[in-house]
Design an enzyme around this catalytic site. Structure first.
Site, short mmCIF file in Angstrom:
data_model
loop_
_atom_site.label_atom_id
_atom_site.label_comp_id
_atom_site.label_asym_id
_atom_site.label_seq_id
_atom_site.Cartn_x
_atom_site.Cartn_y
_atom_site.Cartn_z
N SER A 164 0.83 -1.21 0.00
CA SER A 164 0.00 0.00 0.00
C SER A 164 0.87 1.27 0.00
O SER A 164 1.84 1.36 0.74
CB SER A 164 -0.91 0.02 1.23
OG SER A 164 -1.55 1.27 1.31
N SER B 234 -0.63 4.18 0.58
CA SER B 234 -1.41 5.15 1.35
C SER B 234 -0.65 5.72 2.55
O SER B 234 -0.72 6.93 2.79
CB SER B 234 -2.74 4.54 1.79
OG SER B 234 -3.53 4.27 0.66
N THR C 123 -8.66 -1.62 2.15
CA THR C 123 -8.39 -2.09 0.80
C THR C 123 -8.68 -3.59 0.77
O THR C 123 -9.27 -4.14 1.71
CB THR C 123 -6.96 -1.67 0.37
OG1 THR C 123 -6.75 -2.09 -0.95
CG2 THR C 123 -5.88 -2.24 1.29
N LYS D 116 -13.39 -4.29 1.45
CA LYS D 116 -14.29 -3.19 1.07
C LYS D 116 -15.78 -3.52 1.28
O LYS D 116 -16.55 -2.64 1.65
CB LYS D 116 -14.03 -2.77 -0.38
CG LYS D 116 -12.69 -2.06 -0.55
CD LYS D 116 -12.52 -1.52 -1.95
CE LYS D 116 -11.18 -0.82 -2.10
NZ LYS D 116 -11.00 -0.24 -3.42
N GLY E 265 -13.57 -3.49 -18.81
CA GLY E 265 -13.65 -4.16 -17.51
C GLY E 265 -15.00 -3.94 -16.85
O GLY E 265 -15.70 -2.95 -17.16
N ALA E 266 -15.37 -4.87 -15.97
CA ALA E 266 -16.66 -4.76 -15.27
C ALA E 266 -16.52 -5.23 -13.82
O ALA E 266 -17.47 -5.71 -13.21
CB ALA E 266 -17.71 -5.59 -16.01
N GLY F 213 -14.92 -4.38 -9.68
CA GLY F 213 -15.20 -3.37 -8.67
C GLY F 213 -14.73 -1.99 -9.08
O GLY F 213 -15.42 -0.98 -8.86
N ARG G 81 -14.41 -9.08 -20.82
CA ARG G 81 -14.15 -10.45 -21.29
C ARG G 81 -15.34 -11.36 -20.97
O ARG G 81 -15.82 -12.09 -21.82
CB ARG G 81 -12.87 -10.97 -20.62
CG ARG G 81 -12.52 -12.38 -20.95
CD ARG G 81 -11.26 -12.78 -20.26
NE ARG G 81 -11.36 -12.70 -18.80
CZ ARG G 81 -10.41 -13.03 -17.96
NH1 ARG G 81 -9.25 -13.45 -18.41
NH2 ARG G 81 -10.58 -12.93 -16.64
N TYR H 201 -1.39 1.79 -12.10
CA TYR H 201 -0.31 2.77 -11.98
C TYR H 201 1.04 2.15 -11.67
O TYR H 201 2.03 2.86 -11.46
CB TYR H 201 -0.67 3.88 -10.98
CG TYR H 201 -0.98 3.39 -9.59
CD1 TYR H 201 -2.30 3.14 -9.23
CD2 TYR H 201 0.01 3.18 -8.65
CE1 TYR H 201 -2.60 2.67 -7.96
CE2 TYR H 201 -0.28 2.72 -7.38
CZ TYR H 201 -1.60 2.47 -7.05
OH TYR H 201 -1.89 2.01 -5.79
P1 ATR Z 1 -11.27 -4.94 -9.56
O1 ATR Z 1 -12.16 -4.92 -8.35
O2 ATR Z 1 -9.90 -4.38 -9.30
O3 ATR Z 1 -11.91 -4.30 -10.75
P2 ATR Z 1 -11.92 -7.62 -10.44
O4 ATR Z 1 -13.30 -7.52 -9.89
O5 ATR Z 1 -11.16 -8.90 -10.24
O6 ATR Z 1 -10.97 -6.49 -9.87
O7 ATR Z 1 -11.98 -7.27 -12.01
C1 ATR Z 1 -10.89 -7.42 -12.85
C2 ATR Z 1 -11.29 -7.01 -14.27
O8 ATR Z 1 -10.18 -7.31 -15.14
C3 ATR Z 1 -12.48 -7.78 -14.82
O9 ATR Z 1 -13.19 -6.94 -15.70
C4 ATR Z 1 -11.79 -8.92 -15.55
O10 ATR Z 1 -12.58 -9.52 -16.56
P3 ATR Z 1 -13.53 -10.81 -16.22
O11 ATR Z 1 -14.76 -10.22 -15.58
O12 ATR Z 1 -13.80 -11.41 -17.52
O13 ATR Z 1 -12.73 -11.66 -15.27
C5 ATR Z 1 -10.64 -8.19 -16.17
N1 ATR Z 1 -9.54 -9.08 -16.57
C6 ATR Z 1 -8.61 -9.66 -15.77
N2 ATR Z 1 -7.76 -10.41 -16.51
C7 ATR Z 1 -8.14 -10.28 -17.82
C8 ATR Z 1 -7.67 -10.81 -19.06
N3 ATR Z 1 -6.60 -11.61 -19.11
N4 ATR Z 1 -8.32 -10.46 -20.19
C9 ATR Z 1 -9.40 -9.64 -20.16
N5 ATR Z 1 -9.91 -9.11 -19.01
C10 ATR Z 1 -9.29 -9.42 -17.85
#
Ligand code: ATR
Length: 279
Positions: A21, A23, A68, A72, A133-134, A136, A157, A222
């Site tokens: 961290s 922070s 963290t 959360k 991405g989808a 958190g 994905r 980052y």
């Molecule tokens: P966070 O809370 O940090 O967003 P998470 O909930 O694990 O972490 O989400 C990670 C994101 O990275 C998701 O959108 C994940 O896609 P999936 O929902 O399909 O898992 C995406 N991600 C991680 N590795 C990936 C990869 N190799 N190719 C494409 N998307 C990836």
């Protein structure tokens, strides 16, 4: 020099693991800059100990804490008072203990992200934004962008997760993961919220050939500071915004709640934290 007396205000960050961290570095930088009698410490807390530790630091007079991974959602559950953002996210990253003993919390990730974009002079109203991405992080970012009246699209994905996010937000379009690169020409801003490009993860080639010349590209990763996505964008001559600023801006609200000063994010702080990431 940092001054810590018997009257010091204390805050903490709880996580497992916590060694990485940044922070503590950032908050203690601000404490020194503002000559505040206080401290901000890292606490390595396992998931099963979370509630006990929260009650303990509250009893010990801490002003509050950041949380963290993996706390959360548990932090959201332990709050007596949460705001609309926290309710939408069902998670919080910033807690403060009110004078009446109540535990208050909010999620500052999305607002920190937006503040970082605005810092560069970007306007968001009616902008067409593609979020990769989808998870958190995407949820926080998307929610705050919707508050700014931006038009968001989400690609992920795993399609089902993108569909769930759009449903929860009550806004947004879905783009198939296989076709986002071809659709890029319609967007003003591209945001990576996935772990793709993060240090230690597999390499990924971001295809930006269909981007317009005025596309702005940003990454919430980052470490490394210049991610593969930002490098690809710069090679095409596109404007880029690095993710470090989000980390710095999301920390401001907690600092002002605990220590009574609204700190600023500037070049000196950014370089101080960036240098620590190289070590
Ligand atoms: P966070 O809370 O940090 O967003 P998470 O909930 O694990 O972490 O989400 C990670 C994101 O990275 C998701 O959108 C994940 O896609 P999936 O929902 O399909 O898992 C995406 N991600 C991680 N590795 C990936 C990869 N190799 N190719 C494409 N998307 C990836």
């Amino acid at each position: 020099m940092q001054i810590i007396t018997g009257k010091a205000k204390i805050a903490a960050v709880l996580g497992w693991p916590i060694e990485h961290s940044r922070s503590p570095l950032l908050h203690n930088f601000w404490l020194q800059r503002h000559l505040i009698d206080g401290a901000y410490i890292p606490l390595a807390v396992k998931a099963e100990d979370f509630n006990t530790v929260i009650q303990s630091i509250k009893a010990a007079g801490f002003k509050g804490c950041n949380v963290t991974i993996p706390h959360k959602e548990a932090a959201y559950q332990c709050c007596d008072v949460v705001d609309e953002t926290a309710r939408k996210m069902r998670s919080v990253n910033t807690l403060w203990f009110a004078d009446d003993g109540k535990i208050c919390g909010t999620s500052t990730d999305g607002d920190g992200f937006v503040a970082n974009l605005k810092d560069t002079g970007l306007t968001l109203t009616n902008k067409k934004i593609l979020i990769l991405g989808a998870g958190g992080a995407a949820r926080s970012v998307a929610y705050s962008l919707i508050q700014e009246n931006a038009q968001i699209s989400i690609t992920n994905r795993t399609l089902q997760r993108a569909e769930q996010l759009v449903q929860d937000l009550g806004a947004g379009q879905i783009i198939k993961w296989q076709s986002w690169a071809k659709e890029l020409g319609q967007f003003d801003l591209l945001i990576n919220t996935t772990s793709l490009g993060m240090e230690g993860k597999e390499d990924f080639q971001f295809d930006l050939q269909h981007a317009r010349a005025d596309l702005v590209v940003t990454d919430i990763v980052y470490v490394p500071r210049m991610t593969p996505l930002l490098i690809a964008a710069q090679q095409k001559g596109l404007k880029t915004i690095e993710g470090l600023g989000m980390l710095l801006h999301q920390a401001r609200l907690g600092f002002s709640k605990w220590f009574g000063v609204d700190p600023s994010v500037d070049h000196e702080l950014t370089e101080f934290v960036a240098n620590s990431l190289k070590k």
